[in-house]
Write a protein that holds these residues in place. Structure first.
Motif, PDB file in Angstrom:
ATOM      1  N   LEU A 148     -32.047 -22.011  -5.215  1.00  0.00           N
ATOM      2  CA  LEU A 148     -32.421 -20.637  -4.870  1.00  0.00           C
ATOM      3  C   LEU A 148     -33.870 -20.343  -5.269  1.00  0.00           C
ATOM      4  CD1 LEU A 148     -29.158 -18.761  -5.830  1.00  0.00           C
ATOM      5  CD2 LEU A 148     -30.138 -18.941  -3.526  1.00  0.00           C
ATOM      6  N   ASP A 149     -34.282 -20.800  -6.458  1.00  0.00           N
ATOM      7  CA  ASP A 149     -35.669 -20.595  -6.890  1.00  0.00           C
ATOM      8  C   ASP A 149     -36.641 -21.325  -5.969  1.00  0.00           C
ATOM      9  OD1 ASP A 149     -34.859 -19.007  -8.999  1.00  0.00           O
ATOM     10  OD2 ASP A 149     -35.059 -20.595 -10.510  1.00  0.00           O
ATOM     11  N   TYR A 150     -36.303 -22.556  -5.590  1.00  0.00           N
ATOM     12  CA  TYR A 150     -37.169 -23.325  -4.693  1.00  0.00           C
ATOM     13  C   TYR A 150     -37.344 -22.591  -3.362  1.00  0.00           C
ATOM     14  CZ  TYR A 150     -39.182 -27.139  -2.018  1.00  0.00           C
ATOM     15  OH  TYR A 150     -40.021 -27.897  -1.239  1.00  0.00           O
ATOM     16  N   MET A 151     -36.243 -22.125  -2.814  1.00  0.00           N
ATOM     17  CA  MET A 151     -36.302 -21.447  -1.515  1.00  0.00           C
ATOM     18  C   MET A 151     -37.076 -20.134  -1.622  1.00  0.00           C
ATOM     19  SD  MET A 151     -32.465 -22.560  -0.298  1.00  0.00           S
ATOM     20  CE  MET A 151     -32.148 -21.051   0.502  1.00  0.00           C
ATOM     21  N   GLU A 152     -36.966 -19.455  -2.754  1.00  0.00           N
ATOM     22  CA  GLU A 152     -37.721 -18.219  -2.964  1.00  0.00           C
ATOM     23  C   GLU A 152     -39.218 -18.515  -3.007  1.00  0.00           C
ATOM     24  OE1 GLU A 152     -37.932 -14.465  -6.051  1.00  0.00           O
ATOM     25  OE2 GLU A 152     -37.138 -16.364  -6.777  1.00  0.00           O
ATOM     26  N   GLN A 153     -39.600 -19.573  -3.693  1.00  0.00           N
ATOM     27  CA  GLN A 153     -41.017 -19.915  -3.841  1.00  0.00           C
ATOM     28  C   GLN A 153     -41.615 -20.488  -2.564  1.00  0.00           C
ATOM     29  OE1 GLN A 153     -41.411 -22.543  -7.184  1.00  0.00           O
ATOM     30  NE2 GLN A 153     -40.822 -20.968  -8.657  1.00  0.00           N
ATOM     31  N   HIS A 154     -40.847 -21.286  -1.818  1.00  0.00           N
ATOM     32  CA  HIS A 154     -41.400 -22.022  -0.685  1.00  0.00           C
ATOM     33  C   HIS A 154     -40.955 -21.503   0.673  1.00  0.00           C
ATOM     34  CE1 HIS A 154     -43.038 -25.021  -3.441  1.00  0.00           C
ATOM     35  NE2 HIS A 154     -41.888 -24.951  -4.072  1.00  0.00           N
TER      36      HIS A 154
END
Length: 105
Positions: free
Chosen positions: A54-60
């Motif tokens: 979820l953090d990766y998708m939020e950042q990228h």
């Protein structure tokens, strides 16, 4: 520039909420056949992988690709949990990010 950064942060929370069902489905598929943590009933690393994704998708704003190492962690009893690699090329196969609601601000 500040406005776009704020939009990214707000949009990230909305993206997480929109993507949670897809992330849950992907992580559930990943967890099949893996040993269960007796305290949670989920595969070891399940919650760490969910949060990381979820953090990766939020950042990228995209699904990850290639192999990424999940960071070491601690369970709710503060016991260490080792890092583990995830091949996202296989992990994300057949999945896409949900489209943004055209009615959303």
């Amino acid at each position: 520039m500040t406005q776009s950064m704020n939009d990214t942060k707000t949009g990230g929370k909305e993206l997480k909420a929109r993507c949670m069902p897809v992330v849950t489905e992907m992580v559930d598929r990943w967890a099949e056949g893996k040993p269960l943590n007796p305290d949670s009933g989920k595969a070891n690393g399940y919650y760490r992988l969910t949060g990381w994704l979820l953090d990766y998708m939020e950042q990228h704003g995209a699904l990850p690709n290639g192999v990424h190492a999940m960071p070491e962690g601690r369970d709710r009893l503060n016991r260490p949990e080792p890092s583990f690699p995830v091949d996202f090329d296989a992990f994300t196969e057949g999945f896409t990010l949900p489209e943004q609601d055209p009615e959303a601000p």
